[in-house]
Design a protein around this motif. Structure first.
Motif, PDB file in Angstrom:
ATOM      1  N   LEU A   1      -8.762  -7.505 -21.398  1.00 15.39           N
ATOM      2  CA  LEU A   1      -7.264  -7.496 -21.349  1.00 15.39           C
ATOM      3  C   LEU A   1      -6.602  -6.610 -22.491  1.00 15.39           C
ATOM      4  CD1 LEU A   1      -5.305 -10.814 -21.426  1.00 15.39           C
ATOM      5  CD2 LEU A   1      -4.941  -9.275 -23.075  1.00 15.39           C
ATOM      6  N   LYS A   2      -5.463  -5.781 -22.031  1.00 12.60           N
ATOM      7  CA  LYS A   2      -4.729  -5.138 -23.049  1.00 12.60           C
ATOM      8  C   LYS A   2      -3.177  -5.398 -22.929  1.00 12.60           C
ATOM      9  CE  LYS A   2      -7.867  -0.999 -22.893  1.00 12.60           C
ATOM     10  NZ  LYS A   2      -7.770   0.580 -22.803  1.00 12.60           N
ATOM     11  N   SER A   3      -2.652  -5.583 -24.040  1.00 10.31           N
ATOM     12  CA  SER A   3      -1.251  -6.094 -24.046  1.00 10.31           C
ATOM     13  C   SER A   3      -0.729  -5.238 -25.258  1.00 10.31           C
ATOM     14  CB  SER A   3      -1.252  -7.417 -24.418  1.00 10.31           C
ATOM     15  OG  SER A   3       0.141  -7.673 -24.621  1.00 10.31           O
ATOM     16  N   GLY A   4       0.053  -4.161 -24.982  1.00 12.73           N
ATOM     17  CA  GLY A   4       0.412  -3.257 -26.226  1.00 12.73           C
ATOM     18  C   GLY A   4      -0.746  -2.867 -26.809  1.00 12.73           C
ATOM     19  N   ALA A   5      -0.850  -2.578 -28.310  1.00 12.83           N
ATOM     20  CA  ALA A   5      -2.070  -2.110 -28.974  1.00 12.83           C
ATOM     21  C   ALA A   5      -3.246  -3.043 -28.966  1.00 12.83           C
ATOM     22  CB  ALA A   5      -1.653  -1.680 -30.347  1.00 12.83           C
ATOM     23  N   ARG A   6      -3.120  -4.041 -28.412  1.00 10.61           N
ATOM     24  CA  ARG A   6      -4.130  -4.988 -28.491  1.00 10.61           C
ATOM     25  C   ARG A   6      -5.127  -5.303 -27.425  1.00 10.61           C
ATOM     26  NH1 ARG A   6      -2.979 -11.536 -29.164  1.00 10.61           N
ATOM     27  NH2 ARG A   6      -5.222 -12.330 -29.368  1.00 10.61           N
ATOM     28  N   THR A   7      -6.275  -5.199 -27.636  1.00 12.88           N
ATOM     29  CA  THR A   7      -7.505  -5.350 -26.706  1.00 12.88           C
ATOM     30  C   THR A   7      -8.438  -6.344 -26.787  1.00 12.88           C
ATOM     31  OG1 THR A   7      -7.441  -2.943 -26.050  1.00 12.88           O
ATOM     32  CG2 THR A   7      -9.396  -4.036 -25.373  1.00 12.88           C
ATOM     33  N   ILE A   8      -8.569  -7.370 -25.956  1.00 11.71           N
ATOM     34  CA  ILE A   8      -9.272  -8.448 -25.801  1.00 11.71           C
ATOM     35  C   ILE A   8     -10.408  -8.287 -24.938  1.00 11.71           C
ATOM     36  CG2 ILE A   8      -9.286 -11.118 -25.504  1.00 11.71           C
ATOM     37  CD1 ILE A   8      -6.575 -11.190 -26.183  1.00 11.71           C
ATOM     38  N   ARG A   9     -11.885  -8.582 -25.172  1.00 17.75           N
ATOM     39  CA  ARG A   9     -12.778  -8.620 -24.301  1.00 17.75           C
ATOM     40  C   ARG A   9     -13.455  -9.772 -24.601  1.00 17.75           C
ATOM     41  NH1 ARG A   9     -12.680  -3.312 -26.399  1.00 17.75           N
ATOM     42  NH2 ARG A   9     -12.619  -1.722 -24.963  1.00 17.75           N
ATOM     43  N   THR A  10     -13.271 -10.561 -23.648  1.00 22.41           N
ATOM     44  CA  THR A  10     -13.981 -11.951 -23.407  1.00 22.41           C
ATOM     45  C   THR A  10     -14.405 -12.371 -22.042  1.00 22.41           C
ATOM     46  OG1 THR A  10     -13.345 -14.002 -24.275  1.00 22.41           O
ATOM     47  CG2 THR A  10     -11.531 -12.945 -23.146  1.00 22.41           C
ATOM     48  N   ASN A  11     -14.354 -13.554 -21.630  1.00 23.01           N
ATOM     49  CA  ASN A  11     -14.719 -14.035 -20.315  1.00 23.01           C
ATOM     50  C   ASN A  11     -13.481 -14.931 -19.787  1.00 23.01           C
ATOM     51  OD1 ASN A  11     -17.051 -12.963 -20.285  1.00 23.01           O
ATOM     52  ND2 ASN A  11     -17.926 -14.464 -21.571  1.00 23.01           N
ATOM     53  N   ALA A  12     -13.476 -15.074 -18.359  1.00 20.51           N
ATOM     54  CA  ALA A  12     -12.649 -15.880 -17.612  1.00 20.51           C
ATOM     55  C   ALA A  12     -13.282 -17.167 -17.331  1.00 20.51           C
ATOM     56  CB  ALA A  12     -12.091 -15.266 -16.443  1.00 20.51           C
ATOM     57  N   SER A  13     -12.726 -18.249 -17.488  1.00 21.93           N
ATOM     58  CA  SER A  13     -13.737 -19.361 -17.170  1.00 21.93           C
ATOM     59  C   SER A  13     -13.040 -20.155 -15.854  1.00 21.93           C
ATOM     60  CB  SER A  13     -13.420 -20.617 -18.230  1.00 21.93           C
ATOM     61  OG  SER A  13     -12.023 -20.959 -18.170  1.00 21.93           O
ATOM     62  N   LEU A  14     -11.952 -19.895 -15.272  1.00 17.21           N
ATOM     63  CA  LEU A  14     -11.375 -20.000 -14.113  1.00 17.21           C
ATOM     64  C   LEU A  14     -10.998 -18.972 -13.180  1.00 17.21           C
ATOM     65  CD1 LEU A  14      -9.532 -23.468 -14.918  1.00 17.21           C
ATOM     66  CD2 LEU A  14     -11.469 -23.302 -13.599  1.00 17.21           C
ATOM     67  N   LEU A  15     -10.909 -18.925 -11.993  1.00  9.35           N
ATOM     68  CA  LEU A  15     -10.578 -17.824 -11.102  1.00  9.35           C
ATOM     69  C   LEU A  15      -9.824 -18.477  -9.837  1.00  9.35           C
ATOM     70  CD1 LEU A  15     -10.404 -14.695 -10.735  1.00  9.35           C
ATOM     71  CD2 LEU A  15     -12.585 -14.749  -9.328  1.00  9.35           C
ATOM     72  N   SER A  16      -8.777 -17.910  -9.501  1.00 10.49           N
ATOM     73  CA  SER A  16      -8.449 -18.079  -8.020  1.00 10.49           C
ATOM     74  C   SER A  16      -7.684 -16.670  -7.565  1.00 10.49           C
ATOM     75  CB  SER A  16      -7.069 -19.183  -8.219  1.00 10.49           C
ATOM     76  OG  SER A  16      -5.978 -18.743  -8.689  1.00 10.49           O
ATOM     77  N   ARG A  17      -7.430 -16.584  -6.415  1.00  5.59           N
ATOM     78  CA  ARG A  17      -6.747 -15.362  -5.705  1.00  5.59           C
ATOM     79  C   ARG A  17      -5.466 -14.961  -6.520  1.00  5.59           C
ATOM     80  NH1 ARG A  17      -3.433 -14.973  -1.060  1.00  5.59           N
ATOM     81  NH2 ARG A  17      -5.149 -14.120  -0.055  1.00  5.59           N
ATOM     82  N   ASP A  18      -4.678 -15.932  -7.197  1.00  4.16           N
ATOM     83  CA  ASP A  18      -3.615 -15.533  -7.935  1.00  4.16           C
ATOM     84  C   ASP A  18      -3.467 -15.341  -9.500  1.00  4.16           C
ATOM     85  OD1 ASP A  18      -1.974 -15.436  -5.852  1.00  4.16           O
ATOM     86  OD2 ASP A  18      -1.765 -17.757  -5.566  1.00  4.16           O
ATOM     87  N   GLY A  19      -4.788 -15.747 -10.052  1.00  8.18           N
ATOM     88  CA  GLY A  19      -4.918 -15.789 -11.389  1.00  8.18           C
ATOM     89  C   GLY A  19      -6.175 -16.386 -12.009  1.00  8.18           C
ATOM     90  N   MET A  20      -6.230 -16.373 -13.409  1.00  2.83           N
ATOM     91  CA  MET A  20      -7.411 -16.858 -13.930  1.00  2.83           C
ATOM     92  C   MET A  20      -7.180 -17.324 -15.262  1.00  2.83           C
ATOM     93  SD  MET A  20      -9.119 -13.131 -15.468  1.00  2.83           S
ATOM     94  CE  MET A  20      -9.837 -12.636 -13.902  1.00  2.83           C
ATOM     95  N   PHE A  21      -8.024 -18.045 -15.758  1.00  2.00           N
ATOM     96  CA  PHE A  21      -7.911 -18.704 -16.959  1.00  2.00           C
ATOM     97  C   PHE A  21      -9.000 -17.660 -18.089  1.00  2.00           C
ATOM     98  CE2 PHE A  21      -8.823 -21.415 -20.756  1.00  2.00           C
ATOM     99  CZ  PHE A  21      -7.602 -21.715 -21.102  1.00  2.00           C
ATOM    100  N   ILE A  22      -8.198 -17.284 -19.181  1.00  2.00           N
ATOM    101  CA  ILE A  22      -9.164 -16.405 -19.904  1.00  2.00           C
ATOM    102  C   ILE A  22      -9.149 -16.999 -21.468  1.00  2.00           C
ATOM    103  CG2 ILE A  22      -9.036 -14.175 -21.177  1.00  2.00           C
ATOM    104  CD1 ILE A  22      -7.250 -13.251 -19.080  1.00  2.00           C
ATOM    105  N   VAL A  23     -10.490 -17.003 -21.771  1.00  2.00           N
ATOM    106  CA  VAL A  23     -11.066 -17.917 -22.979  1.00  2.00           C
ATOM    107  C   VAL A  23     -10.734 -16.859 -24.120  1.00  2.00           C
ATOM    108  CG1 VAL A  23     -12.973 -18.853 -24.298  1.00  2.00           C
ATOM    109  CG2 VAL A  23     -12.721 -18.951 -21.767  1.00  2.00           C
ATOM    110  N   THR A  24     -10.072 -17.304 -25.119  1.00  4.31           N
ATOM    111  CA  THR A  24      -9.439 -16.690 -26.470  1.00  4.31           C
ATOM    112  C   THR A  24      -9.151 -17.633 -27.493  1.00  4.31           C
ATOM    113  OG1 THR A  24      -8.522 -14.975 -27.360  1.00  4.31           O
ATOM    114  CG2 THR A  24      -7.573 -15.885 -25.558  1.00  4.31           C
ATOM    115  N   LEU A  25      -9.459 -17.488 -28.747  1.00  2.00           N
ATOM    116  CA  LEU A  25      -8.831 -18.267 -29.697  1.00  2.00           C
ATOM    117  C   LEU A  25      -7.426 -17.868 -30.054  1.00  2.00           C
ATOM    118  CD1 LEU A  25     -12.010 -18.421 -32.233  1.00  2.00           C
ATOM    119  CD2 LEU A  25     -10.968 -20.125 -30.787  1.00  2.00           C
TER     120      LEU A  25
END
Length: 232
Positions: free
Chosen positions: A130-154
């Motif tokens: 995931l990239k947002s501005g200057a921030r990059t997050i490398r992690t895992n998604a725990s839920l997935l649908s055709r319209d979105g996902m839940f991304i695990v992050t503190l």
């Protein structure tokens, strides 16, 4: 076939005003014993008329798979039923409930039922960048649908934040813009702050954020649908 309401229990509690209200709302009604089988499009309403009913329903809690359901209780059991919210309990109707309150709970539960059926989601452990501005997050998604996902992050992004996602299905890599719908954080005692009343949030047992895909084509969404069906 339309959506229906299945009454599960001894049946005596379902013969009065509540049954008429369900029928007046335009839903097909089926009543059966405790072993009544419901169709995937049915909303289940479980009767709690005595302590045996309550005990049976509590034992069933772990097998209800977070499907929305209601309870019709002639026994004062609202406090005892609170743990079932994580199993899908959307509300408790009683003979004292007003027609407006009962109708609201009925339609709310069926709305969530329709939404979950229309937009199936599945638990995954899917690497995502995931990239947002200057921030990059490398992690895992725990839920997935055709319209979105839940991304695990503190450290989830704020609600409505925009981001770019990269993840891969077995059939193809995917890139899309996305928007944060909600986030779930942890407090100072490391307890998860979620919302067990919301069927879309109660499946989550870790901090992170739900994102809605805004840049996928129909064919890419169909690839996700195929991936979900293969894992079900």
């Amino acid at each position: 076939m339309g959506y229906g309401v299945v009454f599960i229990g001894k049946g005596n509690a379902f013969m009065g005003d509540f049954r008429k209200l369900v029928e007046d709302c335009g839903y097909e009604v089926r009543a059966g014993g405790r072993d009544q089988q419901a169709d995937s499009r049915d909303l289940c309403v479980y009767e709690v008329a005595d302590k045996d009913d309550l005990k049976l329903l509590m034992e069933m809690g772990g097998r209800l798979q977070a499907e929305p359901f209601l309870v019709f209780a002639t026994l004062d059991a609202a406090d005892w039923l609170q743990p079932l919210k994580e199993a899908g309990l959307m509300g408790v109707v009683s003979p004292a409930s007003s027609a407006e309150d009962a109708s609201f709970l009925l339609n709310k539960a069926l709305f969530y039922k329709k939404m979950l059926k229309r937009n199936p989601r599945i638990q995954v452990n899917l690497p995502v960048e995931l990239k947002s501005g200057a921030r990059t997050i490398r992690t895992n998604a725990s839920l997935l649908s055709r319209d979105g996902m839940f991304i695990v992050t503190l450290n989830p992004l704020p609600v409505n934040a925009l981001c770019e996602l990269r993840f891969s299905l077995p059939s193809m890599p995917l890139e899309t813009a996305a928007r944060v719908l909600y986030n779930i954080s942890i407090n100072k005692d490391l307890n998860i702050i979620a919302d067990p009343k919301d069927p879309f949030k109660r499946l989550v047992s870790h901090p992170g954020m739900a994102v809605f895909f805004t840049g996928l084509s129909d064919s890419e969404k169909e690839e996700i649908d195929g991936y979900i069906k293969a894992l079900e």
